[in-house]
Design an enzyme around this catalytic site. Structure first.
Site, PDB file in Angstrom:
ATOM      1  N   LYS A 116       0.812  -1.210  -0.136  1.00 48.96           N
ATOM      2  CA  LYS A 116      -0.043   0.100   0.131  1.00 48.96           C
ATOM      3  C   LYS A 116       0.881   1.400   0.139  1.00 48.96           C
ATOM      4  CE  LYS A 116      -4.587  -1.141   1.270  1.00 48.96           C
ATOM      5  NZ  LYS A 116      -5.245  -2.325   2.058  1.00 48.96           N
ATOM      6  N   LYS A 204      -5.235 -11.720  -6.167  1.00 46.73           N
ATOM      7  CA  LYS A 204      -6.393 -12.033  -5.336  1.00 46.73           C
ATOM      8  C   LYS A 204      -7.499 -11.321  -5.654  1.00 46.73           C
ATOM      9  CE  LYS A 204      -6.073  -8.726  -1.231  1.00 46.73           C
ATOM     10  NZ  LYS A 204      -6.626  -8.344  -0.204  1.00 46.73           N
ATOM     11  N   LYS A 207     -11.467  -5.404  -4.403  1.00 50.75           N
ATOM     12  CA  LYS A 207     -12.439  -4.371  -4.822  1.00 50.75           C
ATOM     13  C   LYS A 207     -11.893  -3.042  -5.418  1.00 50.75           C
ATOM     14  CE  LYS A 207     -12.560  -3.848   0.457  1.00 50.75           C
ATOM     15  NZ  LYS A 207     -13.231  -4.314   1.132  1.00 50.75           N
TER      16      LYS A 207
HETATM   17  P1  TYM Z   1     -10.447  -6.206   4.853  1.00 48.67           P
HETATM   18  O1  TYM Z   1     -11.762  -5.531   4.684  1.00 48.67           O
HETATM   19  O2  TYM Z   1      -9.325  -5.516   4.028  1.00 48.67           O
HETATM   20  O3  TYM Z   1     -10.719  -7.846   4.430  1.00 48.67           O
HETATM   21  C1  TYM Z   1     -11.901  -8.180   4.800  1.00 48.67           C
HETATM   22  C2  TYM Z   1     -11.593  -9.747   4.934  1.00 48.67           C
HETATM   23  O4  TYM Z   1     -11.884 -10.239   3.603  1.00 48.67           O
HETATM   24  C3  TYM Z   1     -10.743 -11.314   3.173  1.00 48.67           C
HETATM   25  N1  TYM Z   1     -10.463 -11.088   1.813  1.00 48.67           N
HETATM   26  C4  TYM Z   1     -10.495 -12.298   1.084  1.00 48.67           C
HETATM   27  N2  TYM Z   1     -10.377 -13.494   1.278  1.00 48.67           N
HETATM   28  C5  TYM Z   1     -10.248 -14.276   0.177  1.00 48.67           C
HETATM   29  N3  TYM Z   1      -9.844 -14.100  -0.993  1.00 48.67           N
HETATM   30  C6  TYM Z   1      -9.798 -12.752  -1.257  1.00 48.67           C
HETATM   31  N4  TYM Z   1      -9.687 -12.418  -2.749  1.00 48.67           N
HETATM   32  C7  TYM Z   1     -10.248 -11.958  -0.149  1.00 48.67           C
HETATM   33  N5  TYM Z   1     -10.313 -10.479  -0.132  1.00 48.67           N
HETATM   34  C8  TYM Z   1     -10.420 -10.136   1.133  1.00 48.67           C
HETATM   35  C9  TYM Z   1      -9.524 -10.793   4.224  1.00 48.67           C
HETATM   36  O5  TYM Z   1      -8.601 -11.908   4.419  1.00 48.67           O
HETATM   37  C10 TYM Z   1     -10.277 -10.340   5.448  1.00 48.67           C
HETATM   38  O6  TYM Z   1     -10.449 -11.344   6.326  1.00 48.67           O
HETATM   39  N6  TYM Z   1      -7.626  -6.168   8.379  1.00 48.67           N
HETATM   40  C11 TYM Z   1      -8.957  -6.545   8.213  1.00 48.67           C
HETATM   41  C12 TYM Z   1      -9.868  -6.000   9.136  1.00 48.67           C
HETATM   42  C13 TYM Z   1      -9.639  -6.088  10.634  1.00 48.67           C
HETATM   43  C14 TYM Z   1      -9.674  -7.332  11.427  1.00 48.67           C
HETATM   44  C15 TYM Z   1      -9.224  -6.774  12.710  1.00 48.67           C
HETATM   45  C16 TYM Z   1     -10.072  -8.416  11.007  1.00 48.67           C
HETATM   46  C17 TYM Z   1      -9.127  -4.996  11.252  1.00 48.67           C
HETATM   47  N7  TYM Z   1      -9.051  -5.308  12.548  1.00 48.67           N
HETATM   48  C18 TYM Z   1      -9.374  -7.578  13.702  1.00 48.67           C
HETATM   49  C19 TYM Z   1      -9.892  -9.491  12.318  1.00 48.67           C
HETATM   50  C20 TYM Z   1      -9.593  -8.744  13.480  1.00 48.67           C
HETATM   51  C21 TYM Z   1      -9.028  -6.757   6.982  1.00 48.67           C
HETATM   52  O7  TYM Z   1      -8.513  -7.249   6.023  1.00 48.67           O
HETATM   53  O8  TYM Z   1     -10.243  -6.133   6.231  1.00 48.67           O
END
Ligand code: TYM
Length: 337
Positions: A116, A204, A207
């Site tokens: 990022k 992957k 969005k």
């Molecule tokens: P975020 O919003 O970026 O992603 C949300 C979840 O979606 C999963 N994900 C995927 N899984 C499989 N294939 C894909 N192509 C794909 N794209 C996204 C991500 O692995 C994630 O599980 N950092 C976290 C948010 C967060 C969080 C936390 C989660 C903040 N604090 C504490 C758990 C515990 C995240 O990645 O959000």
């Protein structure tokens, strides 16, 4: 072992099929299976959202994301807690304390930060600090299992290291979350889930990718989504095998089918073994995706904002109580209290 499962999804925009299969659905399945005996925390990390642009109004997106869990089948009982990160100030406070325990070295090694920031000095500090706030989100509630997609596993390892370091210095204050290999077993997977970009299956599904046909969004018209699956990139090898290295496109379709049907991946692979063309497999996956979206979207439309606000009122009272207790222990460790 402390019996808490916890997860969060940012609500910067409409979510993708990757978010749904990687995080939403596994959490809903686990919650429904374990919530009689375990605490299940589902929260929206809205402070994590503001590290980057938000499409639309963050407050409204947050409510929509919480509705997604209900539309995906989450059953509510007294052990299921729903809350917004910024409504529980202890997250930010513990993040600061953990900032003073974490090192620049380990935080700079995080892949998500490297991708990022791409070495730009203008990148905001929140992008760098993201995994430390995430560690606070987890450690405040003594969570053992954190259902997430594979891209987030490095952050779980960092959380474990911070918890162990803190505990070594101050005594057993935090529960150390399970290793990622055990997290995967708990989710009943062979390995972490990474749903691939439909056009470039080496990457992957995300969005933020511009090409419409590369991703399926949860608000896509089901027929349009089916067409995207039909036009997914495959290969010219003419065999159906699970082989992410040589056949990432076909393997991705097999994973999507296995997750949507709830059948083990090996069973899905066995069904298609021996086929030399990909058309029928694509048709089957396209129909699974469009059926899922139709059902999901009609459930989503039936959930009111009022239902979500009611759950938030209860959930945020609970979350503040639990989080403040744990924060106090961490503050005492540093003689702040
Ligand atoms: P975020 O919003 O970026 O992603 C949300 C979840 O979606 C999963 N994900 C995927 N899984 C499989 N294939 C894909 N192509 C794909 N794209 C996204 C991500 O692995 C994630 O599980 N950092 C976290 C948010 C967060 C969080 C936390 C989660 C903040 N604090 C504490 C758990 C515990 C995240 O990645 O959000």
């Amino acid at each position: 072992m402390n019996k808490t499962i916890l997860t969060g999804i940012r609500s910067n925009s409409i979510l993708t099929l990757g978010n749904y299969l990687g995080a939403l659905l596994p959490m809903v399945r686990l919650a429904n299976e374990y919530s009689k005996e375990w605490q299940v925390n589902i929260f929206v990390p809205d402070l994590h959202s503001i590290i980057s642009d938000v499409d639309g109004d963050l407050k409204e997106n947050t409510i929509r994301t919480l509705k997604y869990y209900l539309a995906a089948g989450l059953e509510i009982n007294d052990n299921v807690h729903i809350y917004r990160q910024s409504y529980v100030p202890a997250h930010s406070e513990l993040c600061w304390i953990l900032n003073c325990v974490a090192t620049m070295g380990e935080t700079s090694r995080m892949i998500q930060y490297k991708e990022k920031s791409k070495g730009q000095e203008s990148c905001n500090v929140g992008i760098f600090d993201y995994p430390i706030l995430m560690a606070a989100d987890i450690l405040l509630y003594d969570a053992t299992y954190i259902p997430l997609g594979e891209d987030q596993f490095q952050h779980i390892e960092l959380t474990r290291n911070l918890a162990m370091r803190f505990n070594n210095r101050f005594g057993e204050i935090f529960t150390v979350p399970a290793k990622t290999s055990d997290q995967v077993k708990f989710m009943k997977l062979d390995e972490g889930l990474r749903i691939r970009d439909l056009l470039n299956p080496e990457k992957k599904m995300s969005k933020s990718t511009a090409a419409e046909n590369s991703k399926i969004m949860l608000d896509d018209d089901p027929e349009k989504a089916a067409k995207k699956i039909m036009s997914a990139t495959t290969d010219s090898l003419g065999k159906i095998k699970f082989d992410m290295f040589n056949q990432p496109g076909i393997s991705n379709l097999l994973v999507i089918e296995s997750q949507l049907t709830g059948l083990p991946l090996e069973d899905v692979v066995a069904t298609w073994a021996g086929q030399t063309s990909y058309g029928d497999l694509k048709k089957k996956v396209a129909s699974s995706v469009s059926a899922m979206l139709s059902e999901f979207q009609s459930k989503l439309a039936s959930i009111s904002d009022g239902e979500v606000y009611e759950l938030l009122a209860k959930g945020e009272t609970y979350a503040n109580e639990v989080a403040n207790k744990k924060l106090l222990e961490a503050q005492k460790a540093f003689n702040l209290r």
